[in-house]
Scaffold this active site. Structure first.
Site, short mmCIF file in Angstrom:
data_model
loop_
_atom_site.label_atom_id
_atom_site.label_comp_id
_atom_site.label_asym_id
_atom_site.label_seq_id
_atom_site.Cartn_x
_atom_site.Cartn_y
_atom_site.Cartn_z
N GLU A 1 -27.21 -6.72 -21.39
CA GLU A 1 -25.79 -6.96 -21.69
C GLU A 1 -24.89 -6.19 -20.73
OE1 GLU A 1 -24.62 -6.51 -25.76
OE2 GLU A 1 -26.41 -7.51 -26.50
N TYR B 1 -33.92 -1.62 -32.75
CA TYR B 1 -34.70 -1.62 -31.51
C TYR B 1 -34.34 -2.85 -30.65
CZ TYR B 1 -38.55 -3.06 -28.56
OH TYR B 1 -39.27 -3.53 -27.52
N GLN C 1 -0.18 -5.99 -7.33
CA GLN C 1 0.95 -5.38 -6.62
C GLN C 1 1.24 -6.10 -5.29
OE1 GLN C 1 2.70 -3.05 -8.03
NE2 GLN C 1 4.08 -2.55 -6.33
#
Ligand SMILES: Cc1cc2nc3c(=O)[nH]c(=O)nc-3n(C[C@H](O)[C@H](O)[C@H](O)COP(=O)(O)OP(=O)(O)OC[C@H]3O[C@@H](n4cnc5c(N)ncnc54)[C@H](O)[C@@H]3O)c2cc1C
Length: 386
Positions: A238, A229, A332
């Protein structure tokens, strides 16, 4: 851009965090990447600034500030451009000590939370195991009760801060179900080895072997049997923390790329004048802004105590996937220089890759979202309470 989420104080806080990180922390990144370690003085300094206890109780040295201070901090932590540093700090503050702050006894708070907020102790959170990653319920590390102690046997892997941590909040299987125990880093029977990674070099990542590690029963966080839990409950913060770090990182990558595009010339003019590149940057800037708004909205839900599983999972999924695209397309723009180690975009590209893996993979995020949007599954913050 005006925002319904950030007030004047948040903006001032943003300026001071950015200024501090740029002046005191960023100049050391190359050294820390090389050493694969963040020195103790940096943790201490972060603690002295109050940055390691933004959301935590004042009683233990925290700021107890509303969640948008954390949102600002995490975004700036991502923006400063060192994924390893961002990972180490966010795991310490929003993942590991978070469990002690939410469910720990006053004894644990005094012994571990207070010095962690001060930057005197480093914390780690050990859930993942060599054979169990995405399936948290399947952890095999055992903690067996013997009198006034638990004896831990098993192994954990990929543990951020795990090599240098002073203590490790460890998820174990017990007779009651799952439990989180605080294990001292120097415990007898605990063997730690550092893992070599593709990126996040400043942050140490460890494999941990627990051979009969004896931990006093008072080091149990909350109740025995409630570990699942606690872990599920804290997954929301998180995921949100991961998404905020990503938003910050993407803003940093866009900024460094736009600056380079003004400076670099090809065919007699700055590359920022080529329409093909301008449109690509316009698309990326738009996508990052749309992503940021989802992340801010979810932060608002979190700040209002909503158990926003779907939105937090969407944030983690979208921000981590978009960051890969942003890092790739921006690299790039640098041409050959983008591939050179001395250009920060090279580190940003490398550090970005783990975002769709650590803290719950993109596939797991999609599984959760699919269950909610297709099967009408509802998660509540009492799930797993038994
Ligand atoms: C740099 C780094 C730092 C980390 N820090 C920590 C930490 O501090 N503490 C901690 O406990 N852990 C940490 N982790 C571990 C991380 O959380 C796990 O790697 C992650 O949860 C995935 O687990 P796994 O690696 O075992 O992959 P697996 O679970 O073996 O998955 C392998 C592949 O299968 C896919 N997959 C698995 N199950 C399903 C499913 N049901 N449906 C569809 N696809 C599925 C996954 O998405 C993945 O693509 C870290 C990892 C890294 C790389």
């Amino acid at each position: 851009m005006k925002s319904p989420y950030f007030n004047q104080e948040h903006l001032l806080f943003r300026d001071s965090v950015r200024d501090f990180l740029q002046k005191e922390i960023a100049p050391h990144f190359d050294e820390w990447e090389e050493a694969e370690q963040i020195p103790r003085w940096a943790w201490k300094k972060m603690g002295e600034m109050g940055y390691l206890g933004i959301a935590h109780e004042e009683e233990y040295g925290g700021m107890n500030a509303d969640f948008f201070y954390s949102a600002v901090f995490l975004e700036e932590l991502g923006r400063i451009g060192n994924g390893g540093f961002g990972c180490a700090i966010s795991v310490h503050e929003y993942m590991a000590i978070n469990h002690i702050a939410r469910a720990g006894s006053s004894l644990l708070k005094e012994k571990y939370l207070r010095p962690s907020i001060a930057g005197e102790k480093i914390a780690a959170l050990a859930i993942s195991e060599p054979n169990v990653g995405s399936n948290v319920q399947g952890v095999q590390t055992t903690a067996t009760r013997e009198g006034d102690a638990y004896i831990i046997n098993g192994s954990k892997t990929f543990i951020s801060n795990g090599y240098y941590a002073d203590f490790i909040a460890t998820l174990c299987k017990t007779e009651q179900g799952l439990a989180i125990l605080v294990v001292e880093g120097e415990s007898e029977g605990l063997h730690r080895s550092k893992l070599k990674k593709m990126g996040w070099h400043s942050s140490d990542t460890a494999e941990l072997q627990y051979d009969g590690v004896r931990v006093p029963a008072e080091n149990l966080i909350g109740q025995d049997g409630m570990g699942f839990y606690y872990i599920m409950d804290s997954f929301q913060i998180e995921r949100l923390a991961g998404a905020l770090l990503s938003v910050g990182a993407m803003r940093g990558i866009l900024d460094m790329t736009l600056q380079y595009m003004q400076e670099r010339e090809a065919f007699g003019r700055p590359i920022a004048k080529f329409q093909a590149l301008r449109h690509r940057m316009a698309d990326l800037a738009t996508e990052v802004e749309a992503c940021a708004q989802l992340v801010y909205h979810t932060s608002w839900l979190f700040a209002h105590s909503e158990f926003a599983v779907k939105e937090a999972s969407m944030c983690k999924l979208h921000a981590a996937e978009l960051q890969k695209k942003v890092a790739d397309e921006c690299l790039q723009m640098f041409g050959g220089y983008g591939y050179m180690e001395e250009y920060p975009i090279a580190r940003a590209y490398r550090d970005t890759r783990v975002g769709t893996i650590a803290g719950g993979t993109s596939e797991i995020m999609r599984e959760i979202i699919a269950k909610m949007v297709i099967d009408d599954k509802v998660y509540s913050n009492t799930d797993g309470k038994g």
